[in-house]
Design an enzyme around this catalytic site. Structure first.
Site, PDB file in Angstrom:
ATOM      1  N   ALA A  13      -9.120 -29.130 -47.414  1.00 48.50           N
ATOM      2  CA  ALA A  13     -10.065 -29.769 -48.346  1.00 48.50           C
ATOM      3  C   ALA A  13     -11.487 -29.648 -47.808  1.00 48.50           C
ATOM      4  O   ALA A  13     -12.201 -30.638 -47.673  1.00 48.50           O
ATOM      5  CB  ALA A  13      -9.685 -31.238 -48.544  1.00 48.50           C
ATOM      6  N   VAL A  16     -14.682 -24.718 -48.901  1.00 45.69           N
ATOM      7  CA  VAL A  16     -14.137 -23.742 -49.845  1.00 45.69           C
ATOM      8  C   VAL A  16     -13.115 -24.402 -50.763  1.00 45.69           C
ATOM      9  O   VAL A  16     -13.242 -24.374 -51.988  1.00 45.69           O
ATOM     10  CB  VAL A  16     -13.505 -22.544 -49.094  1.00 45.69           C
ATOM     11  CG1 VAL A  16     -12.761 -21.640 -50.055  1.00 45.69           C
ATOM     12  CG2 VAL A  16     -14.577 -21.760 -48.358  1.00 45.69           C
ATOM     13  N   ASN A  94      -9.590 -23.626 -42.074  1.00 38.57           N
ATOM     14  CA  ASN A  94     -10.648 -22.962 -41.317  1.00 38.57           C
ATOM     15  C   ASN A  94     -10.095 -21.872 -40.409  1.00 38.57           C
ATOM     16  O   ASN A  94      -8.996 -21.983 -39.884  1.00 38.57           O
ATOM     17  CB  ASN A  94     -11.488 -23.978 -40.538  1.00 38.57           C
ATOM     18  CG  ASN A  94     -10.655 -25.122 -40.008  1.00 38.57           C
ATOM     19  OD1 ASN A  94      -9.575 -25.408 -40.492  1.00 38.57           O
ATOM     20  ND2 ASN A  94     -11.157 -25.754 -38.974  1.00 38.57           N
ATOM     21  N   LYS A 266     -35.306 -12.413 -47.668  1.00 31.88           N
ATOM     22  CA  LYS A 266     -36.197 -13.480 -47.213  1.00 31.88           C
ATOM     23  C   LYS A 266     -36.091 -13.579 -45.687  1.00 31.88           C
ATOM     24  O   LYS A 266     -35.022 -13.913 -45.153  1.00 31.88           O
ATOM     25  CB  LYS A 266     -35.739 -14.787 -47.891  1.00 31.88           C
ATOM     26  CG  LYS A 266     -36.557 -15.998 -47.545  1.00 31.88           C
ATOM     27  CD  LYS A 266     -37.812 -16.073 -48.384  1.00 31.88           C
ATOM     28  CE  LYS A 266     -38.699 -17.215 -47.903  1.00 31.88           C
ATOM     29  NZ  LYS A 266     -40.101 -16.878 -47.858  1.00 31.88           N
ATOM     30  N   CYS A 275     -19.747 -18.084 -42.285  1.00 30.55           N
ATOM     31  CA  CYS A 275     -19.137 -16.781 -42.592  1.00 30.55           C
ATOM     32  C   CYS A 275     -19.767 -15.570 -41.917  1.00 30.55           C
ATOM     33  O   CYS A 275     -19.062 -14.743 -41.358  1.00 30.55           O
ATOM     34  CB  CYS A 275     -19.162 -16.547 -44.097  1.00 30.55           C
ATOM     35  SG  CYS A 275     -17.936 -17.516 -44.963  1.00 30.55           S
ATOM     36  N   PHE A 337     -27.868 -25.093 -42.246  1.00 31.70           N
ATOM     37  CA  PHE A 337     -28.099 -23.640 -42.077  1.00 31.70           C
ATOM     38  C   PHE A 337     -28.856 -23.030 -43.249  1.00 31.70           C
ATOM     39  O   PHE A 337     -29.341 -21.906 -43.174  1.00 31.70           O
ATOM     40  CB  PHE A 337     -26.780 -22.902 -41.809  1.00 31.70           C
ATOM     41  CG  PHE A 337     -25.931 -22.625 -43.017  1.00 31.70           C
ATOM     42  CD1 PHE A 337     -25.060 -23.580 -43.517  1.00 31.70           C
ATOM     43  CD2 PHE A 337     -25.998 -21.390 -43.655  1.00 31.70           C
ATOM     44  CE1 PHE A 337     -24.267 -23.313 -44.622  1.00 31.70           C
ATOM     45  CE2 PHE A 337     -25.208 -21.113 -44.765  1.00 31.70           C
ATOM     46  CZ  PHE A 337     -24.349 -22.080 -45.256  1.00 31.70           C
ATOM     47  N   LYS A 338     -28.966 -23.786 -44.353  1.00 33.92           N
ATOM     48  CA  LYS A 338     -29.784 -23.402 -45.502  1.00 33.92           C
ATOM     49  C   LYS A 338     -29.987 -24.659 -46.328  1.00 33.92           C
ATOM     50  O   LYS A 338     -29.356 -25.683 -46.046  1.00 33.92           O
ATOM     51  CB  LYS A 338     -29.102 -22.302 -46.322  1.00 33.92           C
ATOM     52  CG  LYS A 338     -27.771 -22.741 -46.922  1.00 33.92           C
ATOM     53  CD  LYS A 338     -27.001 -21.602 -47.531  1.00 33.92           C
ATOM     54  CE  LYS A 338     -27.404 -21.333 -48.950  1.00 33.92           C
ATOM     55  NZ  LYS A 338     -26.402 -20.501 -49.676  1.00 33.92           N
TER      56      LYS A 338
HETATM   57  C1  UDX Z   1     -22.150 -16.427 -47.583  1.00 32.71           C
HETATM   58  C2  UDX Z   1     -22.012 -15.422 -48.730  1.00 32.71           C
HETATM   59  O1  UDX Z   1     -23.247 -15.340 -49.453  1.00 32.71           O
HETATM   60  C3  UDX Z   1     -20.870 -15.828 -49.645  1.00 32.71           C
HETATM   61  O2  UDX Z   1     -20.675 -14.858 -50.650  1.00 32.71           O
HETATM   62  C4  UDX Z   1     -19.601 -15.984 -48.822  1.00 32.71           C
HETATM   63  O3  UDX Z   1     -18.527 -16.433 -49.614  1.00 32.71           O
HETATM   64  C5  UDX Z   1     -19.823 -16.963 -47.681  1.00 32.71           C
HETATM   65  O4  UDX Z   1     -20.938 -16.566 -46.896  1.00 32.71           O
HETATM   66  P1  UDX Z   1     -23.265 -18.846 -47.314  1.00 32.71           P
HETATM   67  O5  UDX Z   1     -23.009 -18.656 -45.858  1.00 32.71           O
HETATM   68  O6  UDX Z   1     -22.852 -20.109 -47.950  1.00 32.71           O
HETATM   69  O7  UDX Z   1     -22.554 -17.674 -48.152  1.00 32.71           O
HETATM   70  O8  UDX Z   1     -24.833 -18.707 -47.578  1.00 32.71           O
HETATM   71  P2  UDX Z   1     -25.863 -17.497 -47.831  1.00 32.71           P
HETATM   72  O9  UDX Z   1     -26.680 -17.852 -49.002  1.00 32.71           O
HETATM   73  O10 UDX Z   1     -25.198 -16.180 -47.860  1.00 32.71           O
HETATM   74  O11 UDX Z   1     -26.819 -17.586 -46.558  1.00 32.71           O
HETATM   75  C6  UDX Z   1     -26.371 -17.296 -45.243  1.00 32.71           C
HETATM   76  C7  UDX Z   1     -27.508 -17.410 -44.262  1.00 32.71           C
HETATM   77  O12 UDX Z   1     -28.466 -16.366 -44.441  1.00 32.71           O
HETATM   78  C8  UDX Z   1     -28.299 -18.730 -44.384  1.00 32.71           C
HETATM   79  O13 UDX Z   1     -28.598 -19.214 -43.097  1.00 32.71           O
HETATM   80  C9  UDX Z   1     -29.547 -18.323 -45.117  1.00 32.71           C
HETATM   81  O14 UDX Z   1     -30.635 -19.168 -44.834  1.00 32.71           O
HETATM   82  C10 UDX Z   1     -29.765 -16.918 -44.564  1.00 32.71           C
HETATM   83  N1  UDX Z   1     -30.546 -16.054 -45.466  1.00 32.71           N
HETATM   84  C11 UDX Z   1     -30.051 -15.691 -46.683  1.00 32.71           C
HETATM   85  C12 UDX Z   1     -31.804 -15.608 -45.063  1.00 32.71           C
HETATM   86  O15 UDX Z   1     -32.260 -15.918 -43.969  1.00 32.71           O
HETATM   87  N2  UDX Z   1     -32.516 -14.797 -45.907  1.00 32.71           N
HETATM   88  C13 UDX Z   1     -32.056 -14.409 -47.122  1.00 32.71           C
HETATM   89  O16 UDX Z   1     -32.764 -13.665 -47.825  1.00 32.71           O
HETATM   90  C14 UDX Z   1     -30.786 -14.880 -47.530  1.00 32.71           C
HETATM   91  P1  ADP Z   2     -13.992 -23.887 -45.043  1.00 32.16           P
HETATM   92  O1  ADP Z   2     -15.488 -23.717 -45.003  1.00 32.16           O
HETATM   93  O2  ADP Z   2     -13.262 -22.579 -44.809  1.00 32.16           O
HETATM   94  O3  ADP Z   2     -13.513 -24.603 -46.255  1.00 32.16           O
HETATM   95  P2  ADP Z   2     -13.598 -26.319 -43.492  1.00 32.16           P
HETATM   96  O4  ADP Z   2     -13.551 -26.492 -41.998  1.00 32.16           O
HETATM   97  O5  ADP Z   2     -14.687 -26.979 -44.274  1.00 32.16           O
HETATM   98  O6  ADP Z   2     -13.573 -24.737 -43.743  1.00 32.16           O
HETATM   99  O7  ADP Z   2     -12.216 -26.813 -44.125  1.00 32.16           O
HETATM  100  C1  ADP Z   2     -10.952 -26.468 -43.651  1.00 32.16           C
HETATM  101  C2  ADP Z   2     -10.029 -27.697 -43.767  1.00 32.16           C
HETATM  102  O8  ADP Z   2      -8.684 -27.289 -43.491  1.00 32.16           O
HETATM  103  C3  ADP Z   2     -10.331 -28.835 -42.774  1.00 32.16           C
HETATM  104  O9  ADP Z   2     -10.605 -30.029 -43.493  1.00 32.16           O
HETATM  105  C4  ADP Z   2      -9.023 -28.956 -41.935  1.00 32.16           C
HETATM  106  O10 ADP Z   2      -8.697 -30.307 -41.619  1.00 32.16           O
HETATM  107  C5  ADP Z   2      -7.990 -28.363 -42.875  1.00 32.16           C
HETATM  108  N1  ADP Z   2      -6.774 -27.874 -42.208  1.00 32.16           N
HETATM  109  C6  ADP Z   2      -6.682 -27.060 -41.128  1.00 32.16           C
HETATM  110  N2  ADP Z   2      -5.383 -26.812 -40.831  1.00 32.16           N
HETATM  111  C7  ADP Z   2      -4.617 -27.472 -41.734  1.00 32.16           C
HETATM  112  C8  ADP Z   2      -3.192 -27.606 -41.973  1.00 32.16           C
HETATM  113  N3  ADP Z   2      -2.294 -26.980 -41.208  1.00 32.16           N
HETATM  114  N4  ADP Z   2      -2.794 -28.396 -42.996  1.00 32.16           N
HETATM  115  C9  ADP Z   2      -3.694 -29.012 -43.791  1.00 32.16           C
HETATM  116  N5  ADP Z   2      -5.042 -28.918 -43.628  1.00 32.16           N
HETATM  117  C10 ADP Z   2      -5.502 -28.170 -42.621  1.00 32.16           C
END
Ligand code: UDX
Ligand code: ADP
EC number: 1.1.1.22
Length: 465
Positions: A13, A16, A94, A266, A275, A337-338
C-alpha cells in the site's frame, strides 16, 4: 474468452499500490479492490476517517479515496484472506537497491517480491493472475513463475508484467490519462483480463501488449532515458555557469526541435526519487552480468553525473561562503525529491545536507509536506554520523520565515510553488548580510532578488561577462 475479474488484491500500500488501486476502484465500480500491507500503521492511515491523513500525499488522491473507500476499495492487513479471495493479484511491494552481498549497491533486492510469491503460492486454492507492478529487473517474472509453480498447491498462475509509469505529484492525472498502459505476458487470456480492467477508462489504442521481457525492460529503459535527459541538461548547466549562458534558454531553444521535445530539460540540483537511480543501477548490473561493459559504463555515467551535480551544488555553497560553513546557518527550502509529493527517497536534499554537515554547517529545514521524523530518518540512513549529531546539527521547522531567520544562506532544494510567493523583502531583512540564495531549481526570479539585495546563485545561469 477472457475471465471477467471481480476481485483484485494488491500487495503493498505504498506510492504505487495506493494511488493505482484507488483509481482502478473508482473507474471500475464492479471490481472489488483490496489493498493489503504488512505495515499496520500504514493501513490504519489509509483507513483514517480524515482522508487528508492518508500516508501518501498526491494531488487529487484523497478525493478518489474518499469516493471509493468502503464501497469497492478496502485497505487491510489480512494479506492471506485478500489473496485467497482475489482472481487477480498485483504485487506492488518495494524493491530497493541491495545493501548487502552480491550486487550490493546495484541490483534490486527482490526479497520482498519473493516473500510475496511464496505467500501467494501457500495461500492460493484456485487459479490466479499475478501482476508484477513494482519496478523489477528483467526476468523477474521467470523467478516468480518458478516459485509459484514449484511451491504452489497445483493451481495455475499466469504472470503478467504491468510496469507503472506514473510520476509522483501527477500520479492521479497520469493514471487517468496514461500515455500508454503496458502489459507483458504469454497467456492471451490473462493479458485480456487485465486489458479489460484498464479498458474501463483507458482507450484501447493506449493499451500496449508485449512479451514479458520487453515489458520489464521497457520500464527500466524509460526511466533510464528520462534520467539521462536530466543528467544531460545538468551537465550543460555547469558549462553554462562558466560561459555566461543560461541553461533555461538553451533548454527552450533545443526543446523546440520536435525531435528533442521540451519536457525533462529542467536543470536541477540533481534527480531523485525511488526509481531513476535504482532502475539505472539495475540496468548497469544486468548489462555487466551479460559482460556488456560498454553498455554498463554508458548508463552508469548518468548516475555519476547526477552525483557530481549534487556534490558541486554543496561545494559551491561552501566556497561562496568564504570557504567555510562551520557553525553557519543554512536554511533549506524543500526536502522532497520534487514538488507536490511527500516522498523523499533519494532526494538531492539529503545528499547536499550530508555534504554540508560534513563541513559542520547548521541546517534548518522547511518543507511543506515532509515531516521532521522523515528528515532525520533520511539522514540517519546514510550512517555518516551519529543520530545525536544529526539532531544537534539539523532543525526542522514548520514556518519558512523561522527557517531563514538569521541564516547565512538559503538553499532551494525542491521546486514547491509556494517558495516563489514568499515575501522575499522580509526574508532579506531577517537574514544575515551578505544574504546568499542558492537556487538549485532555477525557481526564483534572479533579477528581482538581486534587486532586493541578495547575492544570487541560480543553477545553470552564468553571469554575463
Ligand atoms: C519517474 C518516472 O517519470 C515515472 O514514469 C516512473 O514510473 C517512476 O519514476 P518520479 O520519480 O515520480 O517518476 O518523478 P519524475 O517527475 O520523473 O522526476 C524524477 C526526478 O527528476 C525528480 O527529482 C525531478 O525533480 C527531477 N527532474 C525531472 C529534473 O531535475 N528535471 C526535469 O526536467 C525533470
Ligand atoms: P512503492 O513506491 O514501490 O509503492 P513503497 O515503499 O511506498 O514502494 O510501498 C511498498 C509497500 O509494500 C510498503 O508499505 C511495505 O510495507 C509493503 N510490503 C513489503 N513487503 C510486503 C509483503 N510481503 N506483504 C505485504 N506488504 C508488503
Amino acid at each position: 474468452m477472457s475471465k471477467k475479474i471481480s476481485k483484485i488484491c494488491c500487495i503493498g500500500a505504498g506510492y504505487v499500490g495506493g494511488p493505482t488501486m484507488a483509481v482502478i476502484a473508482q473507474k471500475c465500480p464492479d471490481i472489488e479492490v483490496t489493498v493489503v500491507d504488512i505495515n499496520a500503521q500504514r493501513i490504519a492511515a489509509w483507513n483514517d476517517k480524515d482522508v487528508n491523513k492518508i500516508p501518501v500525499y498526491e494531488p487529487g488522491l484523497s478525493e478518489v479515496v474518499a469516493e471509493a473507500r468502503g464501497k469497492n476499495l478496502f485497505f487491510s492487513t489480512e494479506v492471506d484472506k485478500a489473496i485467497d479471495e482475489a482472481e487477480m493479484i498485483f504485487i506492488s511491494v518495494n524493491t530497493p537497491t541491495k545493501t548487502y552481498g552480491k550486487g550490493k549497491g546495484m541490483a534490486a533486492d527482490l526479497k520482498y517480491i519473493e516473500l510475496c510469491a511464496r505467500q501467494i503460492a501457500r495461500v492460493a486454492k484456485n487459479d490466479k493472475i499475478v501482476v508484477e507492478k513494482s519496478t523489477l529487473p528483467v526476468r523477474t517474472a521467470e523467478a516468480l513463475k518458478s516459485i509459484l509453480h514449484n511451491t504452489g498447491n497445483g493451481v495455475n498462475f499466469d504472470i503478467l508484467s504491468n510496469p507503472e509509469f506514473l510520476a509522483e505529484g501527477t500520479a492521479i492525472q497520469d493514471l487517468y490519462k496514461p500515455d500508454r498502459v503496458l502489459i507483458g505476458g504469454d497467456s492471451p487470456e490473462a493479458i485480456q483480463a487485465l486489458v479489460d480492467v484498464y479498458a474501463c477508462w483507458v482507450p484501447n489504442e493506449n493499451i500496449l501488449t508485449t512479451n514479458v521481457w520487453s515489458s520489464e525492460l521497457s520500464k527500466l529503459t524509460a526511466n533510464a532515458f528520462l534520467a539521462q535527459r536530466v543528467s544531460s541538461i545538468n551537465a550543460l548547466s555547469e558549462l553554462c555557469e562558466k560561459t555566461g549562458a543560461d541553461v533555461n534558454e538553451v533548454a527552450r531553444a533545443i526543446g523546440t526541435d520536435s525531435r528533442i521535445g521540451p519536457k525533462f530539460l529542467k536543470a536541477s540540483v540533481g534527480f531523485g526519487g525511488s526509481c531513476f537511480q535504482k532502475d539505472i543501477l539495475n540496468l548497469v548490473y544486468i548489462a555487466k552480468t551479460y559482460g556488456l561493459t560498454e553498455v554498463a559504463d554508458y548508463w552508469e555515467q548518468v548516475i555519476l553525473m547526477n552525483d557530481h551535480q549534487k556534490r558541486r551544488f554543496a561545494d559551491n555553497i561552501v566556497s561562496t561562503l568564504y570557504n567555510t560553513v562551520s557553525g553557519k546557518k543554512i536554511a533549506f527550502l524543500g526536502w522532497a525529491f520534487k514538488k507536490d509529493t511527500n516522498d523523499t527517497r533519494e532526494s538531492a536534499a539529503i545528499y547536499v545536507a550530508d555534504h554540508l554537515l560534513n563541513e559542520q554547517a547548521e541546517i534548518v529545514v522547511y518543507d511543506p509536506k515532509v515531516p521532521e521524523e522523515q528528515i532525520y530518518a533520511d539522514l540517519d540512513y546514510l550512517n555518516t554520523r551519529s543520530e545525536k549529531e544529526n539532531r544537534n546539527l539539523v532543525t526542522v521547522v514548520n514556518d519558512p520565515y523561522e527557517a531563514v531567520n538569521e541564516a547565512h544562506a538559503v538553499a532551494v532544494l525542491t521546486e514547491w510553488d509556494e517558495f516563489k510567493a514568499y515575501d522575499w523583502q522580509k526574508i532579506y531583512r531577517e537574514m544575515l548580510k551578505p544574504s546568499f540564495v542558492f537556487d538549485g531549481r532555477a525557481l526564483l526570479d534572479k533579477e528581482q532578488l538581486k534587486g532586493i539585495g541578495f547575492e544570487m546563485y541560480t543553477i545553470g545561469v552564468g553571469e554575463e561577462q
